[in-house]
Design a protein around this motif. Sequence first.
Motif, PDB file in Angstrom:
ATOM      1  N   VAL A  52       0.859  -1.186   0.000  1.00 52.57           N
ATOM      2  CA  VAL A  52       0.000   0.000   0.000  1.00 52.57           C
ATOM      3  C   VAL A  52       0.891   1.230   0.000  1.00 52.57           C
ATOM      4  O   VAL A  52       1.746   1.385   0.870  1.00 52.57           O
ATOM      5  CB  VAL A  52      -0.941   0.003   1.222  1.00 52.57           C
ATOM      6  CG1 VAL A  52      -1.746   1.283   1.295  1.00 52.57           C
ATOM      7  CG2 VAL A  52      -1.865  -1.214   1.158  1.00 52.57           C
ATOM      8  N   GLY A  53       0.686   2.089  -0.992  1.00 51.40           N
ATOM      9  CA  GLY A  53       1.493   3.300  -1.089  1.00 51.40           C
ATOM     10  C   GLY A  53       1.124   4.301  -0.019  1.00 51.40           C
ATOM     11  O   GLY A  53      -0.003   4.348   0.459  1.00 51.40           O
ATOM     12  N   ARG A  54       2.082   5.081   0.333  1.00 49.45           N
ATOM     13  CA  ARG A  54       1.850   6.156   1.302  1.00 49.45           C
ATOM     14  C   ARG A  54       1.545   7.430   0.520  1.00 49.45           C
ATOM     15  O   ARG A  54       2.081   7.632  -0.562  1.00 49.45           O
ATOM     16  CB  ARG A  54       3.091   6.359   2.165  1.00 49.45           C
ATOM     17  CG  ARG A  54       3.387   5.136   2.999  1.00 49.45           C
ATOM     18  CD  ARG A  54       4.709   5.315   3.719  1.00 49.45           C
ATOM     19  NE  ARG A  54       5.143   4.032   4.238  1.00 49.45           N
ATOM     20  CZ  ARG A  54       5.109   3.710   5.508  1.00 49.45           C
ATOM     21  NH1 ARG A  54       4.687   4.552   6.390  1.00 49.45           N
ATOM     22  NH2 ARG A  54       5.512   2.534   5.912  1.00 49.45           N
ATOM     23  N   PRO A  55       0.738   8.294   1.070  1.00 47.78           N
ATOM     24  CA  PRO A  55       0.454   9.559   0.378  1.00 47.78           C
ATOM     25  C   PRO A  55       1.735  10.348   0.171  1.00 47.78           C
ATOM     26  O   PRO A  55       2.611  10.355   1.031  1.00 47.78           O
ATOM     27  CB  PRO A  55      -0.494  10.301   1.316  1.00 47.78           C
ATOM     28  CG  PRO A  55      -0.910   9.328   2.360  1.00 47.78           C
ATOM     29  CD  PRO A  55       0.062   8.188   2.340  1.00 47.78           C
ATOM     30  N   ALA A  56       1.835  10.981  -0.977  1.00 50.97           N
ATOM     31  CA  ALA A  56       3.010  11.806  -1.264  1.00 50.97           C
ATOM     32  C   ALA A  56       2.987  13.029  -0.359  1.00 50.97           C
ATOM     33  O   ALA A  56       1.930  13.624  -0.136  1.00 50.97           O
ATOM     34  CB  ALA A  56       3.007  12.225  -2.723  1.00 50.97           C
TER      35      ALA A  56
END
Length: 68
Positions: A52-56
């Motif tokens: 799961v990507g983290r918010p930029a």
Amino acid sequence: MPATGKAVDAEVKRLTAIAARTAGSYGANYEQVGAAWGITRQGARKKWPEAVGRPAPAEAGGGADGRD
């Protein structure tokens, strides 16, 4: 475990990691990924930490229109 069993186990792990990353790329969070596999969100995060990507982070100095 015989060699064939180890190969199957490795392939299952590889495919589940791909599935978790794919779900994350479509916006799923760890709670959703974990629920799909019958584990907690903490378990999913531990098993597939990069799924799961983290918010930029917001860029410093940028206005609402993108200009400084």
